[in-house]
Each structure stands twice: as C-alpha cells, then as structure tokens.
Design a protein around this motif. Structure first.
Motif, PDB file in Angstrom:
ATOM      1  N   GLY A 146      28.005 -58.048 -97.885  1.00  0.00           N
ATOM      2  CA  GLY A 146      26.957 -58.894 -97.308  1.00  0.00           C
ATOM      3  C   GLY A 146      27.483 -59.940 -96.356  1.00  0.00           C
ATOM      4  N   LEU A 147      26.604 -60.905 -96.014  1.00  0.00           N
ATOM      5  CA  LEU A 147      26.943 -61.944 -95.051  1.00  0.00           C
ATOM      6  C   LEU A 147      27.963 -62.917 -95.634  1.00  0.00           C
ATOM      7  N   ALA A 148      28.980 -63.239 -94.813  1.00  0.00           N
ATOM      8  CA  ALA A 148      30.006 -64.184 -95.266  1.00  0.00           C
ATOM      9  C   ALA A 148      30.468 -65.081 -94.125  1.00  0.00           C
ATOM     10  N   ALA A 149      29.562 -65.360 -93.187  1.00  0.00           N
ATOM     11  CA  ALA A 149      29.838 -66.271 -92.063  1.00  0.00           C
ATOM     12  C   ALA A 149      31.089 -65.886 -91.292  1.00  0.00           C
ATOM     13  N   GLY A 150      31.322 -64.570 -91.165  1.00  0.00           N
ATOM     14  CA  GLY A 150      32.478 -64.101 -90.402  1.00  0.00           C
ATOM     15  C   GLY A 150      33.798 -64.196 -91.128  1.00  0.00           C
ATOM     16  N   LYS A 151      33.757 -64.579 -92.425  1.00  0.00           N
ATOM     17  CA  LYS A 151      35.005 -64.808 -93.154  1.00  0.00           C
ATOM     18  C   LYS A 151      35.238 -63.801 -94.283  1.00  0.00           C
ATOM     19  N   GLY A 152      34.363 -62.809 -94.407  1.00  0.00           N
ATOM     20  CA  GLY A 152      34.464 -61.891 -95.532  1.00  0.00           C
ATOM     21  C   GLY A 152      35.297 -60.657 -95.279  1.00  0.00           C
ATOM     22  N   VAL A 153      36.183 -60.714 -94.282  1.00  0.00           N
ATOM     23  CA  VAL A 153      37.002 -59.557 -93.923  1.00  0.00           C
ATOM     24  C   VAL A 153      38.479 -59.917 -94.041  1.00  0.00           C
TER      25      VAL A 153
END
Length: 418
Positions: A146-153
């Motif tokens: 899901g959404l992680a403000a561009g930091k979930g990768v």
C-alpha cells in the motif's frame, strides 16, 4: 475561471504556479496549502480528506474546477464524492486510483495486459516472504503493497538487508496497514526515469520525461525519500524510446483499465527502468510526481487549464502539448534527519532571489506571524531553467545557497554530469 488545488506540497505549488499563467484563471485557491504559497493562491484551512468541507468551499466560492495533487484523497474516493455533487474535478476515481494504492493490483494488471515489468511474487506471510528471498537471492526489491509516502521500497543488495526490510514492513508494521501484503520483485538494472501523462480515459498525452533522485544521500545512497531533486529533459531518452513507452506501456494500461471498467482520467505517472531489454515499469502512480512536477510544469508552454478542461470533457485529442526548450533542475532542501525523525519550527532566511527563471516551490513550511518556518521533512525546492542542464543546475544551486535554516540539508549531486 476559479480553480482549487488540493494539497500542501511543492507539487501543488508548481501546479498553482503553472495555472497562474493562464489568462482564463481568475482566482486560485489551495486547500490546505502552506505559508509559502500564500502569495500565489488563497489558502483555505481544510485538510485534503475533508471531502464535505471541500465541497462546501467549492460551492461557497463558486469554484469551477478542482485539481487533486496528492494520492491519499484519490484513494479515499474524493473524485467519486465530487461527481456525486456534480462538481468538476481532475483525478481518477477510487477504483482507478487503486493502480497506486495496491502494488499487487498494479502488477496483476500489467501481467494481464502484457505490460513490461519485473517478475514478482506477493506475500501475506512474513515467514513465506523471507523463505522466498532466501531461495531467490539478492539483489532484490521489497515493497509494501500500500501507500507509504514513497518510502515503502527497499532495494536489498544482501540477505540481511532484505530480511530486515520484510520484518520492518510485515513485523514491525512501520507503514501500518500498507504492509499487510508485500510485493517482492526482480531487481531491474538500467536507467531510471519518470514519464507522466495526461489521460482522459481514452487519449494519452505524455509529458516531457524527468528523472528524480529518491535516495537521501549523494551517489543514490541511503534510504528512499519522497524525492530529493529532479531534472528535465532526460537527454538519454530519445524519441523512438518515448514512442515505445507510449505504445508498450502508457496506451496499453489505459486501454486495459477501460476494459476493466475503471477508465483512468487524470494524470498517470509511470516510474520506469530503461533496461537492456527495453523500458519496464517499476510503479504506476495516480497523480503527478513530486519533485518531477517541479521541473516538468515550468517547461510546459501549453495552457495547463486548457489541458485540464480537455480531460474533464474527454477532448484531449484536440490538445497539442508545447514545451520550452530550456532545461529545468530542482534541488530539494530538507530538514536534518529526514526521512527519519527531524525537528521543525526553524526560521527560514531567504535572500531576495531575483534571477530570471528561478522559482521556489514551498512544501513543509508554515507562517508564524510574518516568518516562514519549517514544518516538514522536505521543506522547499528550488527550480531553475536555463539553456542546458549544466547551466540550470548551477543556477538552482545558486538559489539554494541563498536560503538558510538550521539543519538545512540537500544533495549536492542533483543533475550532476548531465
């Protein structure tokens, strides 16, 4: 016309700035906006997910068109809500926005419609994900679904890093419910870049490509952020490659989503890797990128309002996008500690930047009295235009050097060697 831009960051400030160029725009509102945007828009203290409050101000002020900047209200169904009230709005509906809200869903769509992307597996069990990585080896890419403000990768180059990323997402739940599922992808080598496109459900108009810098430190090291800088155009992306991206990625996903019963209307963002086997999709987003918007829109010569109205009226085929030949470079200034913990409330001291073709797009700032102070991780971006990437880069960093606040941090290699 009166327009409302929903959001509070540098991307939204860039949209506002571009709309100001239109002779057809009489007033621009922003909700909630930020203290640095007040010179360009009337800021309204309404958060992005207060749909009822937003509809009330649109009705109260006679606003003709609303543009959604960030992803959260799109995933929460703001477009559906506005349409229920017969209000014009730019962005995909909740069902179509899922292409960003669920990475596993996006992967399934790409597989179904044969859109080039890396191999992947989806897991709901931390143990199964770890066993898969141990069998597959590294390098490998770990993503919260899901959404992680561009930091979930996390791009993991060794097993310890991969297992730690899985544990943080699924065990520690650092991204909350976004980590209930995890997508583990093949590592793709090549040149990473962004192509955004205006889409009206059928017609796709690609924008000029951009390249952004996600990692916090120089040399693309350290954890991912929402973006530390960007530049456009991307010289290594020739027209034949852009044509391939259109025919193999942008058009097929648009056709596929229409077939699924969820036609995409708004701005489609394709994060791409140009591999030895051609362009492959890293991710799709359902809105403009940040900070790519800050270098793409300043180069757009076509009236942005006209483009938005064409999306609303399903008439994008009548629009021809024109672009400034100048290059644009954006350098993000952030708070010390970002993307981890950081302090706020630092006064921002700015010399009067009077260079032509240099703009400041404010993000994590607020006003205390007449003083701008920091209020977020990414504080502002300095965008400069010039005849070449090298000249734009020099001008952008000159602008950065005229801005001070305690703990100010920025990468020093944005658009280097371009």
């Amino acid at each position: 016309m009166k327009v409302l831009v929903i959001g509070r960051g540098g991307r939204e400030h860039a949209i506002v700035s571009s709309l100001k160029k239109s002779s057809k725009v009489s007033e621009i509102y922003c909700a909630p906006g930020n203290g640095g945007m007040e010179k360009d828009a009337i800021c309204l203290p309404i958060i992005e997910t207060d749909f009822k409050g937003l509809v009330e101000v649109v009705t109260k002020y006679g606003i003709d068109l609303t543009i959604v900047g960030p992803e959260n209200p799109l995933l929460a169904g703001i477009v559906d809500y506005f349409k229920e009230h017969n209000l014009a709005i730019i962005g995909p509906n909740q069902a179509a926005a899922r292409i960003e809200g669920s990475k596993s869903y996006a992967k399934e769509l790409m597989k179904k419609y044969r859109i080039p992307t890396g191999d992947y597996q989806v897991f709901e069990s931390k143990e199964e994900a770890i066993n898969y990585v141990m069998g597959k080896g590294t390098p490998i890419v770990i993503k919260a679904d899901g959404l992680a403000a561009g930091k979930g990768v996390t791009v993991a180059y060794d097993l310890d890093q991969a297992i730690r990323a899985i544990d943080e997402i699924m065990g520690e739940k650092v991204f909350g419910e976004a980590g209930n599922k995890i997508v583990i992808e093949e590592y793709l080598a090549g040149e990473e870049l962004t192509v955004m496109a205006f889409v009206d459900g059928t017609t796709v108009l690609p924008m000029e490509p951009a390249q952004d810098y996600k990692a916090i430190f120089d040399g693309n090291k350290g954890p991912n952020t929402g973006g530390m800088g960007s530049y456009s155009p991307v010289s290594q992306l020739k027209q034949d490659l852009l044509n391939e991206i259109y025919h193999s990625i942008l058009k097929p996903i648009t056709v596929g989503m229409a077939k699924e019963g969820h036609p995409f209307k708004g701005i489609l963002y394709a994060g791409l890797m140009i591999t030895e086997k051609g362009p492959k999709v890293i991710e799709f987003n359902a809105r403009m990128g940040d900070p790519e918007t800050q270098v793409v829109l300043p180069r757009l010569k076509t009236d942005l309002l006209e483009v938005f109205l064409a999306i609303v009226n399903n008439q994008l085929e009548n629009i021809k996008l024109e672009w400034d030949d100048k290059a644009a470079v954006c350098v993000i200034m952030s708070s010390k500690g970002y993307p981890g913990e950081y302090s706020t409330g630092m006064p921002i001291i700015m010399e009067n930047i009077q260079r032509s073709d240099t703009q400041i797009f404010f993000a994590g700032v607020k006003k205390v009295g007449e003083q701008l102070v920091t209020s977020g991780g990414r504080v502002l971006g300095v965008t400069a235009l010039a005849p070449s990437i090298k000249a734009a880069r020099e001008k952008a960093y000159q602008g950065v050097n005229q801005i001070q606040f305690t703990g100010a941090y920025y990468r020093q290699d944005i658009a280097d060697k371009r």
